[in-house]
Design an enzyme around this catalytic site. Structure first.
Site, short mmCIF file in Angstrom:
data_model
loop_
_atom_site.label_atom_id
_atom_site.label_comp_id
_atom_site.label_asym_id
_atom_site.label_seq_id
_atom_site.Cartn_x
_atom_site.Cartn_y
_atom_site.Cartn_z
N ARG A 27 -7.78 21.07 -4.73
CA ARG A 27 -8.81 20.47 -5.75
C ARG A 27 -10.36 20.07 -5.16
NH1 ARG A 27 -4.15 16.93 -5.26
NH2 ARG A 27 -2.77 17.39 -7.12
N CYS A 50 15.27 13.01 -2.19
CA CYS A 50 15.92 11.89 -2.45
C CYS A 50 16.96 12.01 -3.71
CB CYS A 50 14.90 10.73 -2.64
SG CYS A 50 13.90 10.53 -1.39
N TYR A 435 7.30 -14.89 -14.44
CA TYR A 435 8.66 -15.64 -14.64
C TYR A 435 9.00 -15.73 -16.13
CZ TYR A 435 11.61 -19.39 -16.34
OH TYR A 435 12.44 -20.03 -16.91
#
Length: 462
Positions: A27, A50, A435
């Site tokens: 790049r 993974c 919350y």
């Protein structure tokens, strides 16, 4: 009119670090300024190791789903990617590497101006009798995953033994359970998940047994048993024998630095390459290294550690590619954050364990709290246990471990940010976390633990 030849960047390894570095360098510099040649000894590039347990277990349906970018896609970006080509020697004095085409056997030397070493890690295979018998599998790359799936599909028996109870071990235990196997996990440690303290590992042990996975602690494997056909038939410890139609090794990995060591490049206490903040190999002006073959700075302890994670590998590649491509970037270090799961149990940790803190000579307090993932009255709330470690005098956060069901694992990210920022547990109690009853109690479980840790620090005094 004179033209200058482009510099040559060689990359050893075609997975996360190597191809991230190659892509980032491309790049920044076009092919007229930088020629990039990458060597990969396997059949795949830029894949998610993974994700292998979830492919083996059937949650991921195809190997193609794990591949981020194919060799053809890399070549379309002017990267000369040479597959099934293994680098067999590095010659830093003469700025060249020797490679072997695994299909033809031909050896060639290739000169470089800049070199990236991204050789990854290799599975630990202890020298015990029968370790190489058919039916015994390590799981490190896509070829390993393919081989294991092939064995599982053709094996008539349904008994599996996993040797080791770290991240790889527990994830493979889940995969084999999904495959319909009767799973036994043999762990030589006190509890599974040695990256946790033993009291938290005991929660994992209890949960795994509740899922139908037999987990045996203090089990040192002495021999892989084989039948008349030479295939694996069981695993022996000093105290017992466990029948098996397939064995998966989940003992862990170690840095693959054989080439680097022979080339005289510096290695750390865990056998990984030593680099500076720019991921440049120490003492080398034109060689970089990253991923599972290097050691990284632990920002909490100040020590070097070997941590094999794809998150680090990709970041290393971006840093290396920026520097090799003429830009500038650094990798400051890690706090040791990792998450995993076995069935519906989520396991997370960041920072130091108790034994890590003791090894560094730190005095500390520990607290453990039980809380819920949501407001107690909201449907679906599940229990989780949070353990927090703080420095005795200062209250500096040292580490957090979390074991629980849905919503538990990713809460460790709050602690990871606090560790990176060097926060105290007192400062953590004032964090403005989101919350709403579907997501958290009024006091998030991590903040409940922080409040309790503040009280413990005050009680401990100086």
């Amino acid at each position: 009119m004179t033209t200058t030849s482009p510099e040559t960047l060689l990359v050893i390894g075609g997975d996360a670090t190597g191809m991230s570095a190659a892509s980032q360098a491309r790049r920044l510099k076009g092919p007229d300024a930088l020629k990039i040649i990458a060597f990969e000894r396997g059949h795949f590039t830029s894949y998610s190791a993974c994700g292998i347990p979830y492919w083996v277990g059937g949650e991921v349906s195809s190997v193609d789903d794990l591949i981020a970018r194919t060799p053809e896609e890399h070549r379309a970006r002017d990267i000369d990617l040479r597959m099934q080509t293994e680098v067999t020697a590095i010659d830093p004095a003469n700025h060249r590497v020797r490679s072997r085409n695994l299909k033809t056997g031909n050896d060639v030397w290739t000169a470089y101006d800049k070199l990236v070493i991204a050789t990854g890690a290799r599975p630990v295979r202890p020298p015990i009798p029968g370790i190489d018998a058919p039916g015994v599998h390590g799981v490190q790359n896509l070829e390993d995953g393919q081989s294991l799936i092939h064995t599982l599909e053709k094996t008539e028996g349904r008994r599996a033994v996993v040797v080791g109870a770290g991240y790889i071990g527990v994830e493979m235990a889940e995969a084999l359970l999904h495959r319909g196997y009767e799973v036994t996990v043999l762990n030589r440690g006190e509890q599974p998940m040695a990256t946790l303290d033993a009291d938290m590992g005991a929660l994992v042990h209890e949960a795994m047994n509740g899922m139908g996975i037999t987990t045996v602690s203090g089990a040192e494997v002495s021999k892989i048993l084989t039948g008349d056909d030479g295939r694996v038939s069981g695993v022996a410890t000093e105290d017992a024998e466990y029948p098996a139609d397939v064995v998966v090794l989940g003992i862990g990995v170690e840095p693959e630095t054989t080439l680097a060591e022979k080339a005289g490049l510096p290695l750390g206490p865990s056998g990984g390459l030593l680099t500076d903040l720019s991921m440049r190999v120490r003492g080398s002006e034109n060689i970089w290294a990253g991923g599972d073959c290097v050691e990284v700075l632990d920002l909490v302890s100040g020590q070097l550690r070997h941590i094999a994670l794809g998150t680090h590998a990709n970041k290393h590649g971006q840093v290396i590619g920026s520097n090799a491509g003429g830009g500038y970037a650094t990798f400051p270090g890690v706090v040791g954050t990792a998450v995993s799961k076995v069935c519906d149990l989520e396991i997370a940790r960041t920072g130091l364990r108790e034994k890590d803190a003791r090894a560094e000579g730190l005095q500390f307090v520990t607290v453990r709290v039980e809380s819920t993932s949501r407001a107690g009255y909201y449907p679906g709330a599940s229990l989780m246990t949070v353990k927090m470690i703080a420095e005795r005098r200062t209250g500096r956060l040292l580490g957090v471990q979390i074991v629980g069901r849905e919503g538990a694992g990713k809460r460790v990210d709050v602690a990871a940010v606090a560790l990176t920022a060097g926060m105290t547990v007192d400062q953590m109690t004032a964090l403005d976390l989101g919350y709403a009853p579907p997501f958290s109690p009024v006091w998030d479980p991590v903040l409940v633990a922080a409040r309790k840790a503040v009280a413990a620090v005050r009680q401990a005094g100086g």
